[in-house]
Design a protein around this motif. Structure first.
Motif, PDB file in Angstrom:
ATOM      1  N   ILE A   1     101.213  71.714  70.870  1.00  0.00           N
ATOM      2  CA  ILE A   1     100.307  71.001  71.774  1.00  0.00           C
ATOM      3  C   ILE A   1      98.892  70.957  71.204  1.00  0.00           C
ATOM      4  CG2 ILE A   1      99.202  71.076  74.038  1.00  0.00           C
ATOM      5  CD1 ILE A   1     101.822  72.114  75.164  1.00  0.00           C
ATOM      6  N   VAL A   2      98.415  72.090  70.693  1.00  0.00           N
ATOM      7  CA  VAL A   2      97.065  72.125  70.118  1.00  0.00           C
ATOM      8  C   VAL A   2      96.987  71.206  68.903  1.00  0.00           C
ATOM      9  CG1 VAL A   2      95.378  73.578  68.950  1.00  0.00           C
ATOM     10  CG2 VAL A   2      96.524  74.418  71.007  1.00  0.00           C
ATOM     11  N   ALA A   3      98.011  71.253  68.037  1.00  0.00           N
ATOM     12  CA  ALA A   3      98.011  70.399  66.847  1.00  0.00           C
ATOM     13  C   ALA A   3      98.009  68.921  67.218  1.00  0.00           C
ATOM     14  CB  ALA A   3      99.226  70.729  65.976  1.00  0.00           C
ATOM     15  N   LEU A   4      98.793  68.567  68.236  1.00  0.00           N
ATOM     16  CA  LEU A   4      98.846  67.167  68.651  1.00  0.00           C
ATOM     17  C   LEU A   4      97.530  66.715  69.267  1.00  0.00           C
ATOM     18  CD1 LEU A   4     102.471  66.995  70.002  1.00  0.00           C
ATOM     19  CD2 LEU A   4     101.534  65.649  68.133  1.00  0.00           C
ATOM     20  N   ASN A   5      96.876  67.600  69.980  1.00  0.00           N
ATOM     21  CA  ASN A   5      95.575  67.227  70.535  1.00  0.00           C
ATOM     22  C   ASN A   5      94.533  67.061  69.437  1.00  0.00           C
ATOM     23  OD1 ASN A   5      95.251  67.189  73.678  1.00  0.00           O
ATOM     24  ND2 ASN A   5      96.794  68.731  73.246  1.00  0.00           N
ATOM     25  N   VAL A   6      94.598  67.893  68.409  1.00  0.00           N
ATOM     26  CA  VAL A   6      93.704  67.720  67.264  1.00  0.00           C
ATOM     27  C   VAL A   6      93.994  66.388  66.583  1.00  0.00           C
ATOM     28  CG1 VAL A   6      93.101  68.601  64.974  1.00  0.00           C
ATOM     29  CG2 VAL A   6      93.362  70.186  66.889  1.00  0.00           C
ATOM     30  N   THR A   7      95.291  66.064  66.432  1.00  0.00           N
ATOM     31  CA  THR A   7      95.685  64.781  65.844  1.00  0.00           C
ATOM     32  C   THR A   7      95.179  63.623  66.688  1.00  0.00           C
ATOM     33  OG1 THR A   7      97.685  65.790  64.926  1.00  0.00           O
ATOM     34  CG2 THR A   7      97.645  63.383  65.102  1.00  0.00           C
ATOM     35  N   LEU A   8      95.327  63.753  68.003  1.00  0.00           N
ATOM     36  CA  LEU A   8      94.851  62.713  68.913  1.00  0.00           C
ATOM     37  C   LEU A   8      93.359  62.476  68.759  1.00  0.00           C
ATOM     38  CD1 LEU A   8      95.109  60.807  71.359  1.00  0.00           C
ATOM     39  CD2 LEU A   8      94.868  62.815  72.833  1.00  0.00           C
ATOM     40  N   LEU A   9      92.602  63.557  68.707  1.00  0.00           N
ATOM     41  CA  LEU A   9      91.147  63.442  68.558  1.00  0.00           C
ATOM     42  C   LEU A   9      90.794  62.779  67.226  1.00  0.00           C
ATOM     43  CD1 LEU A   9      90.071  66.927  69.977  1.00  0.00           C
ATOM     44  CD2 LEU A   9      89.830  64.704  71.091  1.00  0.00           C
ATOM     45  N   TYR A  10      91.470  63.204  66.166  1.00  0.00           N
ATOM     46  CA  TYR A  10      91.180  62.655  64.840  1.00  0.00           C
ATOM     47  C   TYR A  10      91.491  61.157  64.803  1.00  0.00           C
ATOM     48  CZ  TYR A  10      91.761  61.457  59.935  1.00  0.00           C
ATOM     49  OH  TYR A  10      91.683  60.841  58.722  1.00  0.00           O
ATOM     50  N   LEU A  11      92.677  60.790  65.288  1.00  0.00           N
ATOM     51  CA  LEU A  11      93.066  59.387  65.248  1.00  0.00           C
ATOM     52  C   LEU A  11      92.191  58.528  66.147  1.00  0.00           C
ATOM     53  CD1 LEU A  11      96.967  59.730  65.271  1.00  0.00           C
ATOM     54  CD2 LEU A  11      95.509  59.111  63.347  1.00  0.00           C
ATOM     55  N   THR A  12      91.773  59.108  67.265  1.00  0.00           N
ATOM     56  CA  THR A  12      90.912  58.355  68.184  1.00  0.00           C
ATOM     57  C   THR A  12      89.574  58.015  67.550  1.00  0.00           C
ATOM     58  OG1 THR A  12      91.951  59.366  70.116  1.00  0.00           O
ATOM     59  CG2 THR A  12      89.771  58.376  70.432  1.00  0.00           C
ATOM     60  N   PHE A  13      88.969  59.025  66.920  1.00  0.00           N
ATOM     61  CA  PHE A  13      87.647  58.805  66.340  1.00  0.00           C
ATOM     62  C   PHE A  13      87.700  58.116  64.984  1.00  0.00           C
ATOM     63  CE2 PHE A  13      86.671  62.381  69.261  1.00  0.00           C
ATOM     64  CZ  PHE A  13      85.719  61.726  70.043  1.00  0.00           C
ATOM     65  N   ALA A  14      88.870  58.203  64.325  1.00  0.00           N
ATOM     66  CA  ALA A  14      88.996  57.554  63.022  1.00  0.00           C
ATOM     67  C   ALA A  14      89.342  56.077  63.146  1.00  0.00           C
ATOM     68  CB  ALA A  14      90.074  58.252  62.194  1.00  0.00           C
TER      69      ALA A  14
ATOM     70  N   ALA B   1     107.058  54.418  64.710  1.00  0.00           N
ATOM     71  CA  ALA B   1     107.010  53.099  64.076  1.00  0.00           C
ATOM     72  C   ALA B   1     105.574  52.737  63.728  1.00  0.00           C
ATOM     73  CB  ALA B   1     107.620  52.037  64.987  1.00  0.00           C
ATOM     74  N   GLY B   2     105.010  53.435  62.757  1.00  0.00           N
ATOM     75  CA  GLY B   2     103.664  53.110  62.319  1.00  0.00           C
ATOM     76  C   GLY B   2     102.593  53.970  62.949  1.00  0.00           C
ATOM     77  N   ALA B   3     101.363  53.799  62.452  1.00  0.00           N
ATOM     78  CA  ALA B   3     100.238  54.653  62.852  1.00  0.00           C
ATOM     79  C   ALA B   3      99.925  54.536  64.341  1.00  0.00           C
ATOM     80  CB  ALA B   3      99.004  54.308  62.024  1.00  0.00           C
ATOM     81  N   ASP B   4     100.035  53.329  64.891  1.00  0.00           N
ATOM     82  CA  ASP B   4      99.691  53.145  66.304  1.00  0.00           C
ATOM     83  C   ASP B   4     100.654  53.902  67.209  1.00  0.00           C
ATOM     84  OD1 ASP B   4      98.009  51.793  68.328  1.00  0.00           O
ATOM     85  OD2 ASP B   4      99.905  50.861  68.889  1.00  0.00           O
ATOM     86  N   SER B   5     101.924  53.944  66.835  1.00  0.00           N
ATOM     87  CA  SER B   5     102.891  54.690  67.637  1.00  0.00           C
ATOM     88  C   SER B   5     102.644  56.190  67.523  1.00  0.00           C
ATOM     89  CB  SER B   5     104.323  54.359  67.201  1.00  0.00           C
ATOM     90  OG  SER B   5     104.612  54.885  65.918  1.00  0.00           O
ATOM     91  N   VAL B   6     102.143  56.640  66.374  1.00  0.00           N
ATOM     92  CA  VAL B   6     101.783  58.050  66.215  1.00  0.00           C
ATOM     93  C   VAL B   6     100.649  58.410  67.167  1.00  0.00           C
ATOM     94  CG1 VAL B   6     100.871  59.800  64.639  1.00  0.00           C
ATOM     95  CG2 VAL B   6     102.539  58.129  63.818  1.00  0.00           C
ATOM     96  N   LEU B   7      99.647  57.546  67.222  1.00  0.00           N
ATOM     97  CA  LEU B   7      98.522  57.781  68.127  1.00  0.00           C
ATOM     98  C   LEU B   7      98.986  57.828  69.571  1.00  0.00           C
ATOM     99  CD1 LEU B   7      95.503  57.988  68.776  1.00  0.00           C
ATOM    100  CD2 LEU B   7      95.369  55.495  68.647  1.00  0.00           C
ATOM    101  N   LEU B   8      99.837  56.894  69.936  1.00  0.00           N
ATOM    102  CA  LEU B   8     100.310  56.844  71.322  1.00  0.00           C
ATOM    103  C   LEU B   8     101.189  58.051  71.644  1.00  0.00           C
ATOM    104  CD1 LEU B   8     100.230  55.250  73.900  1.00  0.00           C
ATOM    105  CD2 LEU B   8     102.110  53.842  73.063  1.00  0.00           C
ATOM    106  N   ALA B   9     102.058  58.436  70.708  1.00  0.00           N
ATOM    107  CA  ALA B   9     102.907  59.605  70.928  1.00  0.00           C
ATOM    108  C   ALA B   9     102.073  60.870  71.045  1.00  0.00           C
ATOM    109  CB  ALA B   9     103.915  59.746  69.784  1.00  0.00           C
ATOM    110  N   ALA B  10     101.049  60.995  70.204  1.00  0.00           N
ATOM    111  CA  ALA B  10     100.168  62.158  70.284  1.00  0.00           C
ATOM    112  C   ALA B  10      99.441  62.192  71.614  1.00  0.00           C
ATOM    113  CB  ALA B  10      99.166  62.130  69.136  1.00  0.00           C
ATOM    114  N   SER B  11      99.035  61.020  72.089  1.00  0.00           N
ATOM    115  CA  SER B  11      98.367  60.943  73.390  1.00  0.00           C
ATOM    116  C   SER B  11      99.309  61.356  74.510  1.00  0.00           C
ATOM    117  CB  SER B  11      97.864  59.521  73.623  1.00  0.00           C
ATOM    118  OG  SER B  11      97.291  59.395  74.899  1.00  0.00           O
TER     119      SER B  11
END
Length: 418
Positions: free
Chosen positions: A404-417, A189-199
């Motif tokens: 897992i690696v892709a999600l961690n890359v996504t997590l890092l990107y979303l965190t810093f972006a 449900a939106g970008a914030d949920s993507v970040l949380l799910a990736a985390s």
């Protein structure tokens, strides 16, 4: 007739005696970082992200089984195998990143224990961090003086305590079954949920749990097998591998259930509540909604989580150093040294919740370094012989590693972006 009846019982007894390593490793899945993520997910999105925890747990079962199998079949831990295969410069570089990951792990666990002591007794965070470190020293002393079986018993007891602490609220406020079933359908449900799910999903498999589980499985073998070339023990190794599968499934089903319990507890009681983006705020909301008894039980669960996790993390760090550098520092000495950075950061006055988030980001960097070698080594015919991964297992393992690696890359990107 007597022998026929007795033999299965003896077999079951031997099987039960081989259980334990996965329950120690599973502590990594219910550490304070997981607590923060699960409560936030439930408070913000209700039951929406239940599927994330189910998927994460399924992945974790495979990863931890492969780690344990490596220790069982080779009689060596993952750091030991890598230490034997890597040239010295690569070993040193690999050790540096692994130590950074271990330090980040320790930071999260000490902070969790400190927050729990603050919630229970009003202990200042710095003093709470010191007390957490001292208690973890006592837990590690059990391993040093009484052996691994006793250590496993202590950690498993803490796992039981945190299970009760984190799940008790469900008896006072049961979750909505329809909501939970709806939460099993993958959706966001939106970008914030993507970040949380990736985390939640990307940071589920902790590097130190992968390193440590292979060592725990190695040391838990029957004395006749430990430390040798167990590939020659054709009858014993399959039995131990079978016990390992059961051990991993039982331990991670328990850990996964605790994580889901935290999320649905927050979903049932904290949706839309202000201040629940921190552990302290979530605890206050739980206590205010369900009563002080549930609040105390939750804080006790958090304390058990922090104490057990920091002990296991220190154990993992010692195994990493011994395997990669062939240097075995006394476990208690190492515990004292690695405690200092966590205490120093608590003394800065930085938000504990923010430090937890940063520690999870640092852990994300270490995932590929543990996952990729594990998957490659467990398919190696020379190393594991007939017990190497089957083709189907290998495909699943590479898929899980890639996700897992892709999600961690996504997590890092979303965190810093962000």
């Amino acid at each position: 007739m007597t022998r026929t009846v007795a033999e299965p019982r003896m077999g079951r007894a031997r099987l039960i005696a081989l259980l334990g390593p996965a329950f120690v490793a599973s502590i990594a899945y219910v550490d304070p970082g997981n607590v923060a993520a699960n409560l936030t997910a439930g408070a913000r999105y209700g039951y929406l992200l239940v599927w994330v925890l189910v998927a994460a747990n399924a992945m974790a079962v495979l990863v931890q089984y492969l780690s344990a199998k490596l220790g069982v079949v080779t009689g060596r831990s993952l750091p030991e195998v890598l230490g034997d295969r890597l040239p010295r410069p690569a070993r040193l570089a690999y050790w540096v990143q692994a130590e950074i990951v271990a330090a980040a792990t320790d930071l999260a666990e000490v902070i969790g224990g400190a927050i729990a002591l603050y919630l229970l007794f009003g202990v200042p965070l710095v003093l709470g961090g010191i007390i957490t470190g001292v208690v973890s020293l006592l837990v590690l002393a059990v391993q040093q003086t009484r052996g691994q079986r006793a250590f496993e018993g202590v950690v498993t007891t803490m796992l039981a305590v945190l299970t009760v602490g984190f799940c008790a609220g469900l008896f006072f406020s049961p979750p909505d079954p329809a909501g939970m079933l709806a939460g099993l359908v993958p959706r966001l449900a939106g970008a914030d949920s993507v970040l949380l799910a990736a985390s939640m999903l990307g940071a589920t498999v902790m590097p130190h749990a992968i390193y440590l589980h292979s060592a725990l499985a190695r040391d838990h073998l029957h004395p006749a097998l430990a430390g040798g070339d167990v590939r020659t023990a054709t009858t014993a190794v399959p039995r131990v591998i079978r016990a390992t599968r059961i051990d991993v499934v039982l331990a991670l089903v328990l850990a996964g259930s605790v994580n889901i319990a935290m999320l649905v507890l927050a979903a049932a009681n904290l949706p839309g509540r202000a201040g629940t983006d921190t552990i302290e705020g979530a605890h206050a909301a739980i206590a205010g909604t369900l009563g002080p008894v549930v609040g105390v039980l939750f804080a006790v669960g958090l304390l058990a989580s922090g104490l057990a996790s920091t002990s296991v993390g220190a154990y993992a760090g010692a195994e990493i150093m011994a395997g990669l550098l062939h240097i075995r520092v006394p476990l208690l000495t190492r515990r004292l040294v690695t405690l200092l950075p966590a205490i120093a950061l608590l003394m800065t006055g930085i938000s504990p919740t923010w430090l937890l988030v940063v520690s999870q980001v640092v852990l994300s960097f270490g995932i590929p370094f543990a996952m990729i070698p594990l998957v490659r080594l467990t398919r190696d015919r020379e190393l594991l012989g007939e017990h190497r991964n089957a083709v189907t297992t290998q495909v699943l393992a590479w898929t899980v590693a890639g996700v897992i690696v892709a999600l961690n890359v996504t997590l890092l990107y979303l965190t810093f972006a962000a």
